[in-house]
Design a protein around this motif. Structure first.
Motif, PDB file in Angstrom:
ATOM      1  N   PHE A  68      13.150   8.155 -12.341  1.00 19.84           N
ATOM      2  CA  PHE A  68      13.224   8.636 -10.866  1.00 19.84           C
ATOM      3  C   PHE A  68      11.973   8.030  -9.866  1.00 19.84           C
ATOM      4  CE2 PHE A  68      12.383  11.548  -7.312  1.00 19.84           C
ATOM      5  CZ  PHE A  68      13.776  11.687  -6.842  1.00 19.84           C
ATOM      6  N   ALA A  69      10.909   8.002 -10.372  1.00 17.12           N
ATOM      7  CA  ALA A  69       9.676   7.562  -9.735  1.00 17.12           C
ATOM      8  C   ALA A  69      10.273   5.936  -9.375  1.00 17.12           C
ATOM      9  CB  ALA A  69       8.526   7.515 -10.309  1.00 17.12           C
ATOM     10  N   ALA A  70      10.399   5.239 -10.555  1.00 19.82           N
ATOM     11  CA  ALA A  70      10.855   3.806 -10.333  1.00 19.82           C
ATOM     12  C   ALA A  70      11.768   3.505  -9.210  1.00 19.82           C
ATOM     13  CB  ALA A  70      11.130   3.288 -11.882  1.00 19.82           C
ATOM     14  N   VAL A  71      13.047   4.267  -9.490  1.00 20.10           N
ATOM     15  CA  VAL A  71      14.240   4.131  -8.571  1.00 20.10           C
ATOM     16  C   VAL A  71      13.578   4.371  -7.060  1.00 20.10           C
ATOM     17  CG1 VAL A  71      16.331   4.889  -7.613  1.00 20.10           C
ATOM     18  CG2 VAL A  71      16.011   4.664 -10.271  1.00 20.10           C
ATOM     19  N   LEU A  72      12.849   5.404  -6.831  1.00 19.91           N
ATOM     20  CA  LEU A  72      12.248   5.944  -5.509  1.00 19.91           C
ATOM     21  C   LEU A  72      11.090   4.786  -4.933  1.00 19.91           C
ATOM     22  CD1 LEU A  72      12.024   8.080  -3.381  1.00 19.91           C
ATOM     23  CD2 LEU A  72      10.051   8.817  -4.513  1.00 19.91           C
ATOM     24  N   MET A  73      10.419   4.223  -5.757  1.00 22.38           N
ATOM     25  CA  MET A  73       9.577   2.911  -5.330  1.00 22.38           C
ATOM     26  C   MET A  73      10.605   1.750  -4.903  1.00 22.38           C
ATOM     27  SD  MET A  73       6.446   3.897  -5.366  1.00 22.38           S
ATOM     28  CE  MET A  73       5.887   2.222  -5.001  1.00 22.38           C
ATOM     29  N   LEU A  74      11.430   1.725  -5.748  1.00 19.83           N
ATOM     30  CA  LEU A  74      12.474   0.369  -5.134  1.00 19.83           C
ATOM     31  C   LEU A  74      13.191   0.732  -3.805  1.00 19.83           C
ATOM     32  CD1 LEU A  74      14.187  -0.359  -8.500  1.00 19.83           C
ATOM     33  CD2 LEU A  74      12.667  -1.913  -7.295  1.00 19.83           C
ATOM     34  N   VAL A  75      13.763   1.992  -3.752  1.00 20.89           N
ATOM     35  CA  VAL A  75      14.276   2.495  -2.303  1.00 20.89           C
ATOM     36  C   VAL A  75      13.083   2.268  -1.373  1.00 20.89           C
ATOM     37  CG1 VAL A  75      15.122   4.204  -0.947  1.00 20.89           C
ATOM     38  CG2 VAL A  75      15.883   3.614  -3.191  1.00 20.89           C
ATOM     39  N   VAL A  76      12.085   2.784  -1.447  1.00 25.56           N
ATOM     40  CA  VAL A  76      10.685   2.814  -0.473  1.00 25.56           C
ATOM     41  C   VAL A  76      10.443   1.493  -0.017  1.00 25.56           C
ATOM     42  CG1 VAL A  76       8.607   3.704   0.115  1.00 25.56           C
ATOM     43  CG2 VAL A  76      10.093   5.179  -0.992  1.00 25.56           C
ATOM     44  N   LYS A  77      10.309   0.681  -1.109  1.00 30.98           N
ATOM     45  CA  LYS A  77       9.923  -0.942  -0.835  1.00 30.98           C
ATOM     46  C   LYS A  77      10.883  -1.667  -0.057  1.00 30.98           C
ATOM     47  CE  LYS A  77       6.167  -0.991  -3.847  1.00 30.98           C
ATOM     48  NZ  LYS A  77       5.518  -1.778  -4.973  1.00 30.98           N
ATOM     49  N   SER A  78      12.199  -1.273  -0.093  1.00 32.39           N
ATOM     50  CA  SER A  78      13.290  -2.142   0.446  1.00 32.39           C
ATOM     51  C   SER A  78      12.958  -2.394   2.166  1.00 32.39           C
ATOM     52  CB  SER A  78      14.583  -1.292   0.185  1.00 32.39           C
ATOM     53  OG  SER A  78      14.705  -0.292   1.057  1.00 32.39           O
ATOM     54  N   GLY A  79      13.564  -3.359   2.479  1.00 33.66           N
ATOM     55  CA  GLY A  79      13.438  -3.888   3.902  1.00 33.66           C
ATOM     56  C   GLY A  79      13.558  -2.609   5.075  1.00 33.66           C
ATOM     57  N   PRO A  80      14.874  -2.253   5.148  1.00 40.54           N
ATOM     58  CA  PRO A  80      15.089  -1.170   6.165  1.00 40.54           C
ATOM     59  C   PRO A  80      14.378   0.038   5.921  1.00 40.54           C
ATOM     60  CG  PRO A  80      17.289  -2.066   5.089  1.00 40.54           C
ATOM     61  CD  PRO A  80      15.979  -2.535   4.551  1.00 40.54           C
ATOM     62  N   VAL A  81      13.997   0.788   4.755  1.00 40.00           N
ATOM     63  CA  VAL A  81      13.311   1.989   4.503  1.00 40.00           C
ATOM     64  C   VAL A  81      11.987   1.764   5.068  1.00 40.00           C
ATOM     65  CG1 VAL A  81      12.533   3.564   2.855  1.00 40.00           C
ATOM     66  CG2 VAL A  81      15.042   2.553   2.852  1.00 40.00           C
ATOM     67  N   LYS A  82      11.353   0.657   4.443  1.00 40.41           N
ATOM     68  CA  LYS A  82      10.090   0.032   4.964  1.00 40.41           C
ATOM     69  C   LYS A  82       9.580   0.236   6.369  1.00 40.41           C
ATOM     70  CE  LYS A  82       6.516  -2.787   2.886  1.00 40.41           C
ATOM     71  NZ  LYS A  82       6.212  -3.860   1.975  1.00 40.41           N
ATOM     72  N   SER A  83      10.802  -0.641   6.911  1.00 41.81           N
ATOM     73  CA  SER A  83      10.458  -0.606   8.554  1.00 41.81           C
ATOM     74  C   SER A  83      10.496   0.778   9.215  1.00 41.81           C
ATOM     75  CB  SER A  83      11.424  -1.622   9.043  1.00 41.81           C
ATOM     76  OG  SER A  83      12.852  -1.287   8.971  1.00 41.81           O
ATOM     77  N   ALA A  84      11.700   1.552   8.662  1.00 46.09           N
ATOM     78  CA  ALA A  84      11.874   2.765   9.186  1.00 46.09           C
ATOM     79  C   ALA A  84      10.688   3.565   9.199  1.00 46.09           C
ATOM     80  CB  ALA A  84      13.079   3.403   8.726  1.00 46.09           C
ATOM     81  N   LEU A  85      10.004   3.678   7.871  1.00 43.86           N
ATOM     82  CA  LEU A  85       8.672   4.517   7.630  1.00 43.86           C
ATOM     83  C   LEU A  85       7.798   3.886   8.351  1.00 43.86           C
ATOM     84  CD1 LEU A  85       8.858   4.677   3.611  1.00 43.86           C
ATOM     85  CD2 LEU A  85       9.094   6.689   5.356  1.00 43.86           C
ATOM     86  N   ALA A  86       7.526   2.754   8.629  1.00 48.33           N
ATOM     87  CA  ALA A  86       6.579   2.180   9.506  1.00 48.33           C
ATOM     88  C   ALA A  86       6.410   2.641  11.016  1.00 48.33           C
ATOM     89  CB  ALA A  86       6.507   0.792   9.356  1.00 48.33           C
TER      90      ALA A  86
END
Length: 56
Positions: free
Chosen positions: A27-45
């Motif tokens: 689950f942590a690995a999948v979550l890290m892949l999602v969080v490091k994706s472009g759209p999610v990363k920019s939204a979090l920023a």
């Protein structure tokens, strides 16, 4: 005798811990892949920048 049986079934066994740990790591690995994706990363920023009030 019933007390012994009840206490023996009280916690997780080693195999259950292993499966639970493996599931948590997957689950942590999948979550890290999602969080490091472009759209999610920019939204979090954007959210962090807005929360800190450092954006323009």
């Amino acid at each position: 005798m019933a007390h012994l049986r009840k206490s023996a079934e009280a916690g997780m066994t080693t195999a259950e811990y292993a499966v639970g740990t493996l599931a948590a790591c997957a689950f942590a690995a999948v979550l890290m892949l999602v969080v490091k994706s472009g759209p999610v990363k920019s939204a979090l920023a954007k959210v962090i920048t807005a929360a800190l009030g450092t954006g323009t």
